[in-house]
Design a protein around this motif. Sequence first.
Motif, PDB file in Angstrom:
ATOM      1  N   UNK A  80      31.895  29.650  67.687  1.00 30.26           N
ATOM      2  CA  UNK A  80      33.203  30.348  66.880  1.00 30.26           C
ATOM      3  C   UNK A  80      32.808  31.718  66.618  1.00 30.26           C
ATOM      4  N   UNK A  81      33.835  32.515  66.682  1.00 30.76           N
ATOM      5  CA  UNK A  81      33.701  33.870  66.238  1.00 30.76           C
ATOM      6  C   UNK A  81      32.931  34.827  67.052  1.00 30.76           C
TER       7      UNK A  81
ATOM      8  N   UNK B 142      44.598  24.029  75.640  1.00 32.73           N
ATOM      9  CA  UNK B 142      44.358  25.619  75.261  1.00 32.73           C
ATOM     10  C   UNK B 142      42.836  25.596  75.435  1.00 32.73           C
ATOM     11  N   UNK B 143      42.213  24.510  75.162  1.00 35.23           N
ATOM     12  CA  UNK B 143      40.586  24.590  75.118  1.00 35.23           C
ATOM     13  C   UNK B 143      40.349  25.030  76.672  1.00 35.23           C
ATOM     14  N   UNK B 144      41.115  24.428  77.588  1.00 35.20           N
ATOM     15  CA  UNK B 144      40.762  24.610  78.928  1.00 35.20           C
ATOM     16  C   UNK B 144      41.248  25.934  79.332  1.00 35.20           C
ATOM     17  N   UNK B 145      42.302  26.452  78.986  1.00 31.75           N
ATOM     18  CA  UNK B 145      42.645  27.994  79.390  1.00 31.75           C
ATOM     19  C   UNK B 145      41.897  28.809  78.748  1.00 31.75           C
TER      20      UNK B 145
ATOM     21  N   UNK C  35      35.905  25.347  72.721  1.00 27.68           N
ATOM     22  CA  UNK C  35      35.859  24.013  71.964  1.00 27.68           C
ATOM     23  C   UNK C  35      37.188  24.162  71.009  1.00 27.68           C
ATOM     24  N   UNK C  36      37.335  22.767  70.687  1.00 25.61           N
ATOM     25  CA  UNK C  36      38.440  22.669  69.700  1.00 25.61           C
ATOM     26  C   UNK C  36      38.046  23.334  68.246  1.00 25.61           C
TER      27      UNK C  36
ATOM     28  N   UNK D 243      39.075  29.864  64.304  1.00 24.59           N
ATOM     29  CA  UNK D 243      39.697  30.924  64.443  1.00 24.59           C
ATOM     30  C   UNK D 243      40.987  31.015  64.157  1.00 24.59           C
ATOM     31  N   UNK D 244      41.838  30.253  64.458  1.00 25.04           N
ATOM     32  CA  UNK D 244      43.136  30.224  64.146  1.00 25.04           C
ATOM     33  C   UNK D 244      43.782  29.120  63.405  1.00 25.04           C
TER      34      UNK D 244
END
Length: 208
Positions: A19-20, A48-51, A55-56, A62-63
């Motif tokens: 993360x970050x 979204x993880x794949x794109x 990781x989740x 982050x979002x």
Amino acid sequence: MSTLESPVKRVGAAERGRPREFDTSAVLAAAADAFWERGYHATSIDDLCKATGLLRGSLYAAFGDKRGILLAALDHYSDAAVARLAGRLSAAEPSRETLRAALMYYTRTAAIVNGQCGCLITNLATEMLPQDAEVAEKILRNQTRMAALLAGEVARGQKAGVFSNQMGEREASNFLLCIIQGLRVMGKVQHEEQNLRDVVEMTMRALA
């Protein structure tokens, strides 16, 4: 999907799950592509993880959640769209040719995405408005910023005597904004770029 509209830099495997410690711009571009391709409701966190290659936990940290990813991706996409238009309208050419070239850009990108995803903002407006007030506000802000750029270019052309003074600033900008959005929608089904270019030429005649 058109790389002219949404260039995507995939996040490398080495960045997964940290993360970050990723390129936020690249992640948001990739997320925008996922929403662009499938729509908001049909896009899962796994998609979204794949794109993005994250990781989740990294996405959530982050979002916040899927909606947070969408809102951030929409802001990123909108900022890029406005920047592209501003760049095309900043040319030192006579404003008539500058505006024509800017509109022709949308015919090219619309033709490239023919039968595919169209425009993320148009797609989200169709899918999520009027029920989602927050998305509506972001889309309106994007349209307002683009309309201001278009109005400025028309005003420049009127001052130079290449555009008619019969059309007011607001009506001219709204007219051109409708043309751009229409080109994007037509590009989803229109098979000939020349047909889209003809729309631009008619638009230029209307401004003369």
